[in-house]
Design a protein around this motif. Structure first.
Motif, PDB file in Angstrom:
ATOM      1  N   UNK A 144      -6.725   1.502   2.203  1.00  0.00           N
ATOM      2  CA  UNK A 144      -6.827   1.676   0.752  1.00  0.00           C
ATOM      3  C   UNK A 144      -6.173   0.481   0.046  1.00  0.00           C
ATOM      4  N   UNK A 145      -6.950  -0.260  -0.726  1.00  0.00           N
ATOM      5  CA  UNK A 145      -6.376  -1.391  -1.471  1.00  0.00           C
ATOM      6  C   UNK A 145      -5.750  -0.950  -2.768  1.00  0.00           C
ATOM      7  N   UNK A 146      -6.494  -0.073  -3.424  1.00  0.00           N
ATOM      8  CA  UNK A 146      -6.036   0.415  -4.726  1.00  0.00           C
ATOM      9  C   UNK A 146      -5.899   1.915  -4.672  1.00  0.00           C
ATOM     10  N   UNK A 147      -4.917   2.420  -5.369  1.00  0.00           N
ATOM     11  CA  UNK A 147      -4.762   3.865  -5.460  1.00  0.00           C
ATOM     12  C   UNK A 147      -5.551   4.350  -6.680  1.00  0.00           C
ATOM     13  N   UNK A 148      -6.419   5.341  -6.453  1.00  0.00           N
ATOM     14  CA  UNK A 148      -7.247   5.860  -7.549  1.00  0.00           C
ATOM     15  C   UNK A 148      -6.624   7.174  -8.025  1.00  0.00           C
ATOM     16  N   UNK A 149      -6.217   7.174  -9.300  1.00  0.00           N
ATOM     17  CA  UNK A 149      -5.455   8.335  -9.774  1.00  0.00           C
ATOM     18  C   UNK A 149      -6.188   9.095 -10.875  1.00  0.00           C
ATOM     19  N   UNK A 150      -5.874  10.377 -10.923  1.00  0.00           N
ATOM     20  CA  UNK A 150      -6.279  11.241 -12.021  1.00  0.00           C
ATOM     21  C   UNK A 150      -5.017  11.761 -12.683  1.00  0.00           C
ATOM     22  N   UNK A 151      -5.036  11.888 -13.991  1.00  0.00           N
ATOM     23  CA  UNK A 151      -3.859  12.374 -14.719  1.00  0.00           C
ATOM     24  C   UNK A 151      -4.213  13.703 -15.357  1.00  0.00           C
ATOM     25  N   UNK A 152      -3.380  14.719 -15.120  1.00  0.00           N
ATOM     26  CA  UNK A 152      -3.577  15.995 -15.791  1.00  0.00           C
ATOM     27  C   UNK A 152      -2.537  16.087 -16.899  1.00  0.00           C
ATOM     28  N   UNK A 153      -3.014  16.143 -18.134  1.00  0.00           N
ATOM     29  CA  UNK A 153      -2.136  16.084 -19.303  1.00  0.00           C
ATOM     30  C   UNK A 153      -2.541  14.888 -20.145  1.00  0.00           C
ATOM     31  N   UNK A 154      -2.161  14.941 -21.421  1.00  0.00           N
ATOM     32  CA  UNK A 154      -2.596  13.867 -22.319  1.00  0.00           C
ATOM     33  C   UNK A 154      -1.522  13.467 -23.315  1.00  0.00           C
ATOM     34  N   UNK A 155      -0.304  13.998 -23.113  1.00  0.00           N
ATOM     35  CA  UNK A 155       0.665  13.762 -24.188  1.00  0.00           C
ATOM     36  C   UNK A 155       1.860  12.968 -23.692  1.00  0.00           C
ATOM     37  N   UNK A 156       3.032  13.512 -23.890  1.00  0.00           N
ATOM     38  CA  UNK A 156       4.245  12.709 -23.701  1.00  0.00           C
ATOM     39  C   UNK A 156       4.382  12.189 -22.269  1.00  0.00           C
TER      40      UNK A 156
ATOM     41  N   UNK B 114       0.742  -1.465 -13.021  1.00  0.00           N
ATOM     42  CA  UNK B 114       0.687  -1.662 -11.567  1.00  0.00           C
ATOM     43  C   UNK B 114      -0.735  -2.092 -11.171  1.00  0.00           C
ATOM     44  N   UNK B 115      -0.878  -3.309 -10.639  1.00  0.00           N
ATOM     45  CA  UNK B 115      -2.242  -3.794 -10.380  1.00  0.00           C
ATOM     46  C   UNK B 115      -2.846  -3.195  -9.113  1.00  0.00           C
ATOM     47  N   UNK B 116      -2.102  -2.315  -8.441  1.00  0.00           N
ATOM     48  CA  UNK B 116      -2.680  -1.633  -7.274  1.00  0.00           C
ATOM     49  C   UNK B 116      -3.220  -0.257  -7.654  1.00  0.00           C
TER      50      UNK B 116
ATOM     51  N   UNK C 129       3.360   2.845  -3.791  1.00  0.00           N
ATOM     52  CA  UNK C 129       3.639   2.163  -2.534  1.00  0.00           C
ATOM     53  C   UNK C 129       3.717   3.163  -1.365  1.00  0.00           C
ATOM     54  N   UNK C 130       4.388   4.282  -1.569  1.00  0.00           N
ATOM     55  CA  UNK C 130       4.493   5.311  -0.512  1.00  0.00           C
ATOM     56  C   UNK C 130       3.097   5.778  -0.099  1.00  0.00           C
ATOM     57  N   UNK C 131       2.237   6.051  -1.066  1.00  0.00           N
ATOM     58  CA  UNK C 131       0.909   6.590  -0.726  1.00  0.00           C
ATOM     59  C   UNK C 131       0.068   5.516  -0.034  1.00  0.00           C
TER      60      UNK C 131
END
Ligand SMILES: NC(=O)c1ccc[n+]([C@@H]2O[C@H](COP(=O)([O-])OP(=O)(O)OC[C@H]3O[C@@H](n4cnc5c(N)ncnc54)[C@H](O)[C@@H]3O)[C@@H](O)[C@H]2O)c1
Length: 351
Positions: free
Chosen positions: A1-13, A25-27, A310-312
């Motif tokens: 895996x070169x880049x970590x693909x993330x999803x975010x749950x939540x939209x506020x603070x 983070x460019x990864x 980095x851990x993932x």
């Protein structure tokens, strides 16, 4: 895996904290966001292409490796279990849940699905505390005897934090959980467990000191005793005006260290007209102020997210202080402090 693909749950603070750090983070590629409100605006701000009202739909995507759980505490368990089932790694905001049982379930679900569970205690990465830990590691303070730590401000922005059913409690679980998490890390609770605690909280509603409309307490203190006799005094309250005041003080046989995490900017500004933003939860920006330079950095969020990424990417387990186990240990201390406060006595704890 070169880049970590993330999803975010939540939209506020908290979602903004995570997204801003992912952006740096460019990864990382932010793939999608899910929330009940403001998700389009949030996604547009961070260049996130896919949005959902229902996080379960987002979790069904194949192109997401990890999920940031930035929802009110009462939803952490459900989202974490769903994410684990969908084989996504989980980065969960504090407090880990509203009860010990929920937190324990989250740990075992992630373990049995073979995904990582990270507990987002940013203080573990705050640069000033990391520097303090270097000095402590040199033995500069002699024997550490006592730690005082607090997070305090003038009241929560989140409606979910004002109710027990959605937050699990008030200023103790919502704010003091930071100093609790930090002292468990600093005093190495795995080898030096907390044995007993004494908690005192304002009782909510008319028993509160300031926020009579909050169902939950607006003031809390806890005294933790560790197996080797060290003590820690932790504090969380919503009665502190003048901007968020987060501090850690360590007292040793040969010295002491005082860290001011939030109000210690090296900029001093005097402005008759004021300006946009000084520091979290400050009321004013006119007169003398100490504008924060970069709270994402100084409170540890940037390094924390970099560390999780980095851990993932490298298949590494996190250090204890930001692991699911640490989140669970915090919940045990929080629970014991509430019991102590309710029973008006010191109680034993296993963590
Ligand atoms: N580490 C920190 O310093 C820090 C700071 C603030 C908050 N937090 C934590 O982050 C979490 C979120 O806090 P916040 O202040 O961002 O809350 P908030 O009230 O500002 O936002 C809550 C978010 O949850 C979404 N939401 C609520 N119910 C939902 C559902 N059923 N499905 C999908 N989305 C839903 C809302 O749309 C909103 O985006 C809490 O656990 C809080 O303790 C951590």
């Amino acid at each position: 895996m070169d880049k970590l693909r993330v999803g975010i749950v939540g939209s506020k603070f908290a979602a903004t904290l995570h997204a801003e750090c992912y952006r740096r983070n460019d990864k990382v590629q932010m793939v999608a966001a899910a929330a009940l409100d403001d998700v389009e605006e949030f996604a547009a701000r961070f260049g996130i292409r896919h949005t959902y009202a229902d996080y379960r739909q987002m979790l069904s995507r194949d192109d997401i490796d990890a999920v940031s759980v930035c929802l009110p505490n009462f939803l952490h368990r459900d989202v974490t279990l769903a994410a684990a089932r969908a084989k996504k790694h989980v980065i969960c905001e504090k407090a880990m849940a509203t009860t010990i049982a929920e937190a324990a379930e989250m740990l075992s679900a992630c373990a049995s699905e073979g995904v990582q569970l990270f507990y987002a205690e940013d203080w573990v990465f705050a640069p000033s505390l990391a520097r303090m830990e270097q000095i402590l590691a040199e033995g500069a303070l002699g024997e550490i005897l006592f730690v005082k730590a607090k997070e305090t401000h003038n009241g929560t922005h989140s409606p979910f934090a004002k109710k027990k059913s959605t937050c699990g409690g008030g200023a103790l679980i919502h704010l003091a959980v930071h100093p609790i998490g930090y002292v468990l890390h600093l005093l190495n609770v795995r080898e030096n467990p907390v044995t007993e605690v004494t908690g005192v909280v304002s009782g909510g509603f008319q028993h509160n000191l300031v926020h009579k409309d909050f169902e939950v307490e607006d003031w809390s203190v806890g005294l933790l005793t560790f197996a080797d006799g060290k003590r820690a005094l932790v504090e969380g309250n919503y009665i502190t005006v003048g901007g968020m005041d987060d501090r850690v003080e360590v007292y040793g046989s040969e010295g002491r260290i005082l860290v001011n995490l939030t109000l210690g900017s090296n900029i001093e500004a005097y402005c008759r007209r004021g300006y946009g933003y000084a520091v979290e939860k400050a009321d004013f920006t006119h007169g003398w102020t100490r504008p924060a330079v970069d709270e994402f950095h100084s409170l540890g969020y940037v390094s924390e997210i970099n560390y999780f990424v980095d851990c993932i990417l490298n298949g590494r387990q996190p250090k204890f202080g930001v692991s699911g186990a640490a989140g669970l240990a915090c919940m045990r201390v929080v629970d014991a402090l509430y019991r102590s406060a309710a029973e008006r006595r010191t109680v034993e704890v296993e963590c």
